[in-house]
Scaffold this motif. Structure first.
Motif, PDB file in Angstrom:
ATOM      1  N   LEU A 199      -0.511   3.283  -5.853  1.00 29.98           N
ATOM      2  CA  LEU A 199      -1.672   2.391  -5.826  1.00 29.98           C
ATOM      3  C   LEU A 199      -1.791   1.704  -4.466  1.00 29.98           C
ATOM      4  CD1 LEU A 199      -3.904   1.443  -7.770  1.00 29.98           C
ATOM      5  CD2 LEU A 199      -2.406  -0.453  -8.406  1.00 29.98           C
ATOM      6  N   LEU A 200      -2.981   1.750  -3.918  1.00 29.90           N
ATOM      7  CA  LEU A 200      -3.252   1.072  -2.640  1.00 29.90           C
ATOM      8  C   LEU A 200      -3.437  -0.420  -2.869  1.00 29.90           C
ATOM      9  CD1 LEU A 200      -5.846   3.645  -1.279  1.00 29.90           C
ATOM     10  CD2 LEU A 200      -3.462   3.418  -0.566  1.00 29.90           C
ATOM     11  N   SER A 226       0.688   5.384   0.138  1.00 25.04           N
ATOM     12  CA  SER A 226      -0.156   6.556   0.341  1.00 25.04           C
ATOM     13  C   SER A 226       0.698   7.700   0.863  1.00 25.04           C
ATOM     14  CB  SER A 226      -1.291   6.247   1.320  1.00 25.04           C
ATOM     15  OG  SER A 226      -0.768   5.830   2.563  1.00 25.04           O
ATOM     16  N   MET A 277       0.841  -1.179   0.000  1.00 22.68           N
ATOM     17  CA  MET A 277       0.000   0.000   0.000  1.00 22.68           C
ATOM     18  C   MET A 277       0.883   1.237   0.000  1.00 22.68           C
ATOM     19  SD  MET A 277      -2.986   0.995   2.636  1.00 22.68           S
ATOM     20  CE  MET A 277      -2.357   1.959   3.984  1.00 22.68           C
ATOM     21  N   THR A 330      -9.194   6.910  -9.485  1.00 21.59           N
ATOM     22  CA  THR A 330      -9.921   7.170  -8.251  1.00 21.59           C
ATOM     23  C   THR A 330      -8.938   7.295  -7.102  1.00 21.59           C
ATOM     24  OG1 THR A 330     -11.807   5.891  -9.067  1.00 21.59           O
ATOM     25  CG2 THR A 330     -11.727   6.334  -6.688  1.00 21.59           C
ATOM     26  N   SER A 341     -13.878   8.981  -1.627  1.00 25.18           N
ATOM     27  CA  SER A 341     -13.217   8.686  -2.898  1.00 25.18           C
ATOM     28  C   SER A 341     -13.597   9.765  -3.904  1.00 25.18           C
ATOM     29  CB  SER A 341     -13.609   7.305  -3.413  1.00 25.18           C
ATOM     30  OG  SER A 341     -15.000   7.233  -3.635  1.00 25.18           O
ATOM     31  N   GLU A 373      -6.846   4.371  -5.640  1.00 27.38           N
ATOM     32  CA  GLU A 373      -7.707   3.196  -5.445  1.00 27.38           C
ATOM     33  C   GLU A 373      -7.909   2.417  -6.750  1.00 27.38           C
ATOM     34  OE1 GLU A 373     -11.213   3.123  -2.432  1.00 27.38           O
ATOM     35  OE2 GLU A 373     -11.970   3.906  -4.334  1.00 27.38           O
ATOM     36  N   ARG A 374      -7.993   3.161  -7.881  1.00 25.01           N
ATOM     37  CA  ARG A 374      -8.273   2.527  -9.169  1.00 25.01           C
ATOM     38  C   ARG A 374      -7.669   3.373 -10.273  1.00 25.01           C
ATOM     39  NH1 ARG A 374     -11.117   3.470 -13.391  1.00 25.01           N
ATOM     40  NH2 ARG A 374     -12.020   5.346 -12.507  1.00 25.01           N
ATOM     41  N   ARG A 426      -8.441   7.580  -2.983  1.00 23.30           N
ATOM     42  CA  ARG A 426      -9.049   7.287  -1.684  1.00 23.30           C
ATOM     43  C   ARG A 426      -8.537   8.319  -0.695  1.00 23.30           C
ATOM     44  NH1 ARG A 426     -12.737   4.273   1.308  1.00 23.30           N
ATOM     45  NH2 ARG A 426     -12.573   2.786  -0.374  1.00 23.30           N
ATOM     46  N   THR A 449      -8.624   9.389   3.399  1.00 23.69           N
ATOM     47  CA  THR A 449      -8.955   8.976   4.760  1.00 23.69           C
ATOM     48  C   THR A 449      -8.578  10.115   5.696  1.00 23.69           C
ATOM     49  OG1 THR A 449      -8.496   6.662   4.219  1.00 23.69           O
ATOM     50  CG2 THR A 449      -8.584   7.245   6.558  1.00 23.69           C
TER      51      THR A 449
END
Length: 131
Positions: A129-130, A3, A1, A85, A101, A77-78, A87, A89
């Motif tokens: 990418l997560l 981020s 992951m 996309t 998102s 996310e995508r 994400r 948090t």
């Protein structure tokens, strides 16, 4: 992951009458973090022709308090052909207060339609990418 975290100072105008963060201000915080994220990701050139938000979703998980700052964590996310996309948090201390998102679409040079992500952008997105 993979981020990136961004600490964003909260403004007095972000609070509601009860001293909590106004739910609509969460979207503004997401936007600020998204702009910082875009500028910090190497090889990401959609700033040149621009991007648009095609979709935005927020799930509020806990009451967001009006405190000096909030941490927003962003990751991809995508990855599609003409969109991706992110994400988001949002946390305060150890509490996750929202997840969201945002679907982002890069614009063509004339800013009249979408365009495909180029190879450099795709590599930059893949690096974030997560799992």
């Amino acid at each position: 992951m993979s981020s990136l975290d961004f600490t964003i100072a909260l403004r007095w105008s972000d609070q509601d009458a009860n001293g909590h963060l106004n739910h609509a201000r969460i979207v503004t915080l997401m936007e600020e973090a998204r702009v910082r994220w875009t500028r910090s990701v190497g090889g990401f050139s959609t700033r040149v022709s621009g991007v648009v938000v095609a979709s935005l979703k927020v799930d509020y998980l806990a009451q967001a308090e009006y405190v000096p700052e909030m941490t927003l964590r962003l990751g991809v996310e995508r990855i599609g052909t003409k969109s991706f996309t992110l994400r988001h948090t949002g946390t305060q201390g150890d509490t996750t207060v929202f997840v969201g998102s945002t679907v982002i679409v890069p614009l063509d040079a004339e800013r009249t339609g979408s365009r495909a992500l180029n190879d450099g952008e795709r590599r930059a997105l893949e690096a974030n990418l997560l799992d």
